[in-house]
Enzyme design. Structure first.
Site, PDB file in Angstrom:
ATOM      1  N   SER A   1      39.247   0.706   6.502  1.00 50.75           N
ATOM      2  CA  SER A   1      37.820   0.749   6.820  1.00 50.75           C
ATOM      3  C   SER A   1      37.481   1.333   8.190  1.00 50.75           C
ATOM      4  CB  SER A   1      37.199  -0.641   6.693  1.00 50.75           C
ATOM      5  OG  SER A   1      37.009  -0.957   5.333  1.00 50.75           O
TER       6      SER A   1
ATOM      7  N   SER B   1      29.233  -4.442   2.673  1.00 52.38           N
ATOM      8  CA  SER B   1      29.369  -3.860   1.337  1.00 52.38           C
ATOM      9  C   SER B   1      29.970  -2.467   1.432  1.00 52.38           C
ATOM     10  CB  SER B   1      28.011  -3.784   0.636  1.00 52.38           C
ATOM     11  OG  SER B   1      28.108  -3.083  -0.592  1.00 52.38           O
ATOM     12  N   ASN B   2      31.120  -2.281   0.818  1.00 52.38           N
ATOM     13  CA  ASN B   2      31.751  -0.963   0.809  1.00 52.38           C
ATOM     14  C   ASN B   2      30.906   0.078   0.100  1.00 52.38           C
ATOM     15  OD1 ASN B   2      34.209  -1.445   2.254  1.00 52.38           O
ATOM     16  ND2 ASN B   2      34.953  -2.610   0.499  1.00 52.38           N
TER      17      ASN B   2
END
Length: 372
Positions: free
Chosen positions: A72, A178-179
């Site tokens: 991420s 939230s991806n």
């Protein structure tokens, strides 16, 4: 096995270096990770430490220039691209998702006409995280990964999974990591920049900063250069669960979210440039670093979040800025001081057990402790 480069007299002296090296070795001997690295940049000084191995079969040590998947931390690259495009008036942070991706975010309480790009980047959109879908969890976070590691879902597929679930909250009325937000942001990058996400990363960030080991691989399953291997117990909790080499996989399920491949040196260069204002004009820099405390239980307690970047105050009292990242087989952490003069990059090439936040925070605390 300790990398002999980790603590030789010829290496420059970095505050906290000896303590960081001890922490790295403990991560291998006590927590059982295959290998771990940390690179510290402090003004003009630089130190690389490691413990364990890059490859459990050959016993090859981990090295400064090896590539690994950053997870991420990709989000910080994506947010930087969006803000560069905003600075060039190619988009506005107040544009809605519907403006750029008509009809894609619709249904089950989702409405792309009410969600702005800014809300994507600061996780206030309310869009359900596709990575929490039961089918996705089964395919990518269980032993079934071995059957699905080379699947190639499209970004549109990922968004469709997200909107098949109810929205978490109305846009701007809450906070939720939230991806899906960054899948959409990367899709908007492609529309506004007129090129693929991979090319945008290359032309706008990697090449200007001479990040020779950094790229967005798309559907590529391997690496373009020397790299560490990645290992997983496929989320099985047993300490004696088999360890699988998951170095090769298609990161397409993490488009714009967690797909980037980089090196410790490249990540340090990127974050130092971002923090010091070399990648964004002042207005967009201010937007990125407008931090809001993360609500307890919503992500990482004690952190704040801006636009694709987070901050945390360490036990020593220093506040650092950056992002962490996880993708199958590996954990990474990249944080630095607000002026970019001191940056620490960390990576562990195993993904089992609890997230190694204790290790990461301890390393940061040792490296950023005032007066050390």
């Amino acid at each position: 096995m300790m990398n002999p480069r980790a603590a030789t007299p010829a290496n420059p002296v970095i505050p906290g270096q000896a303590e960081v090296q001890r922490l790295l070795e403990a991560a291998v001997t006590e927590q059982g990770y295959p290998g771990v690295i940390a690179e510290i940049r402090n003004d003009s000084r630089q130190w690389f430490g490691s413990a364990g191995v890059a490859d459990t079969t050959t016993g090859r040590p981990r090295t400064p220039g090896e590539q690994f998947r950053v997870g991420s931390i990709t989000k910080t690259f994506t947010a930087t691209l969006i803000l560069q495009l905003a600075a060039e008036y190619k988009l506005s942070l107040d544009d809605t998702v519907h403006n750029w991706l008509p009809g894609l975010v619709q249904g089950n309480g989702h409405d792309g006409s009410k969600i702005t790009i800014r809300q994507l980047l600061n996780h206030t959109s309310g869009i359900f995280a596709y990575t929490l879908d039961e089918g996705m969890l089964e395919r990518y976070w269980s032993p079934k990964l071995l059957e699905h590691r080379f699947d190639e879902p499209t970004p549109e597929d990922l968004v469709k999974i997200a909107v098949s679930h109810p929205a978490d909250f109305q846009p701007g009325q809450g906070w939720g990591y939230s991806n899906t937000n960054f899948v959409l942001a990367a899709m908007i990058v492609e529309k506004a920049a007129g090129m693929s996400y991979a090319d945008a990363v290359a032309y706008r960030i990697a090449r200007p900063l001479n990040l020779t080991g950094t790229y967005a691989p798309g559907n590529e399953t391997g690496f373009r250069g020397p790299h560490t291997s990645s290992y997983s117990r496929l989320m099985l909790p047993d300490a004696d669960a088999p360890v699988h080499d998951v170095t090769e996989l298609s990161p397409s399920y993490a488009f714009g979210v967690g797909e980037i491949i980089s090196t410790a040196a490249d990540l340090g260069t990127f974050l130092a440039a971002l923090l010091s204002g070399r990648l964004l004009p002042p207005v967009q820099q201010s937007e990125m670093f407008s931090m809001t405390p993360v609500p307890d239980g919503k992500w990482l307690d004690g952190y704040s979040y801006g636009l694709g970047i987070s901050s945390v105050t360490l036990p020593c009292g220093t506040t650092v800025y950056g992002h962490g990242g996880m993708i199958t087989g590996t954990w990474s952490y990249l944080y630095g001081t607000r002026d970019g003069k001191c940056v620490v990059t960390q990576n562990v090439n195993g993904d089992w057990g609890v997230p190694p936040m204790g290790l990461f925070i301890d390393v940061l605390d040792a490296a950023f402790r005032p007066g050390v």
